[in-house]
Design a protein around this motif. Structure first.
Motif, PDB file in Angstrom:
ATOM      1  N   GLN A  11       0.833  -1.198   0.000  1.00 57.62           N
ATOM      2  CA  GLN A  11       0.000   0.000   0.000  1.00 57.62           C
ATOM      3  C   GLN A  11       0.875   1.259   0.000  1.00 57.62           C
ATOM      4  OE1 GLN A  11      -2.543   0.386   3.389  1.00 57.62           O
ATOM      5  NE2 GLN A  11      -3.819   1.952   2.447  1.00 57.62           N
ATOM      6  N   GLN A  12       1.972   1.254   0.755  1.00 61.27           N
ATOM      7  CA  GLN A  12       2.869   2.403   0.764  1.00 61.27           C
ATOM      8  C   GLN A  12       3.531   2.587  -0.590  1.00 61.27           C
ATOM      9  OE1 GLN A  12       5.437   1.363   4.005  1.00 61.27           O
ATOM     10  NE2 GLN A  12       4.373   2.722   5.445  1.00 61.27           N
ATOM     11  N   VAL A  13       3.945   1.505  -1.207  1.00 64.01           N
ATOM     12  CA  VAL A  13       4.560   1.586  -2.531  1.00 64.01           C
ATOM     13  C   VAL A  13       3.559   2.125  -3.540  1.00 64.01           C
ATOM     14  CG1 VAL A  13       5.547   0.227  -4.413  1.00 64.01           C
ATOM     15  CG2 VAL A  13       6.216  -0.246  -2.054  1.00 64.01           C
ATOM     16  N   PHE A  14       2.317   1.685  -3.457  1.00 66.77           N
ATOM     17  CA  PHE A  14       1.278   2.167  -4.368  1.00 66.77           C
ATOM     18  C   PHE A  14       1.029   3.653  -4.174  1.00 66.77           C
ATOM     19  CE2 PHE A  14      -3.197   3.063  -5.305  1.00 66.77           C
ATOM     20  CZ  PHE A  14      -3.226   2.708  -6.640  1.00 66.77           C
ATOM     21  N   ILE A  15       0.988   4.110  -2.937  1.00 63.25           N
ATOM     22  CA  ILE A  15       0.741   5.533  -2.665  1.00 63.25           C
ATOM     23  C   ILE A  15       1.899   6.380  -3.181  1.00 63.25           C
ATOM     24  CG2 ILE A  15       0.551   7.232  -0.801  1.00 63.25           C
ATOM     25  CD1 ILE A  15      -1.041   5.095   0.753  1.00 63.25           C
ATOM     26  N   PHE A  16       3.136   5.984  -2.876  1.00 61.38           N
ATOM     27  CA  PHE A  16       4.286   6.744  -3.347  1.00 61.38           C
ATOM     28  C   PHE A  16       4.363   6.737  -4.867  1.00 61.38           C
ATOM     29  CE2 PHE A  16       6.370   5.570   0.895  1.00 61.38           C
ATOM     30  CZ  PHE A  16       5.895   6.727   1.488  1.00 61.38           C
ATOM     31  N   GLY A  17       4.094   5.612  -5.479  1.00 63.01           N
ATOM     32  CA  GLY A  17       4.101   5.530  -6.939  1.00 63.01           C
ATOM     33  C   GLY A  17       3.027   6.404  -7.561  1.00 63.01           C
ATOM     34  N   SER A  18       1.863   6.451  -6.934  1.00 62.54           N
ATOM     35  CA  SER A  18       0.775   7.295  -7.439  1.00 62.54           C
ATOM     36  C   SER A  18       1.135   8.772  -7.350  1.00 62.54           C
ATOM     37  CB  SER A  18      -0.507   7.041  -6.655  1.00 62.54           C
ATOM     38  OG  SER A  18      -0.910   5.713  -6.797  1.00 62.54           O
ATOM     39  N   ILE A  19       1.783   9.159  -6.268  1.00 63.56           N
ATOM     40  CA  ILE A  19       2.193  10.555  -6.116  1.00 63.56           C
ATOM     41  C   ILE A  19       3.227  10.930  -7.174  1.00 63.56           C
ATOM     42  CG2 ILE A  19       3.428  12.139  -4.593  1.00 63.56           C
ATOM     43  CD1 ILE A  19       2.085  10.650  -2.234  1.00 63.56           C
TER      44      ILE A  19
END
Length: 64
Positions: A21-29
């Motif tokens: 979930q953290q990787v997805f959030i950082f990637g989305s940003i």
């Protein structure tokens, strides 16, 4: 990474675990920042080649 005497590689993971979930959030940003930057650059370049935009900018006193 260390190498043993038998020439085999031994990998040691020293990093902390990061959730998906953290990787997805950082990637989305990062992706949204890149896309918005590309959009602004394309928008700016499009108006650089528009004579009506140049006359508007000159009449408004805006310097690019």
């Amino acid at each position: 990474m260390t190498v043993s005497r038998s020439k085999r590689f031994v990998f040691i993971d020293t990093k902390q675990n990061v959730s998906k979930q953290q990787v997805f959030i950082f990637g989305s940003i990062i992706a949204s920042g890149c896309l918005s930057g590309a959009f602004l650059i394309a928008f700016y370049i499009e108006y650089l080649h528009n004579p009506a935009f140049h006359s508007f900018v000159q009449s408004s006193g805006i310097f690019l």
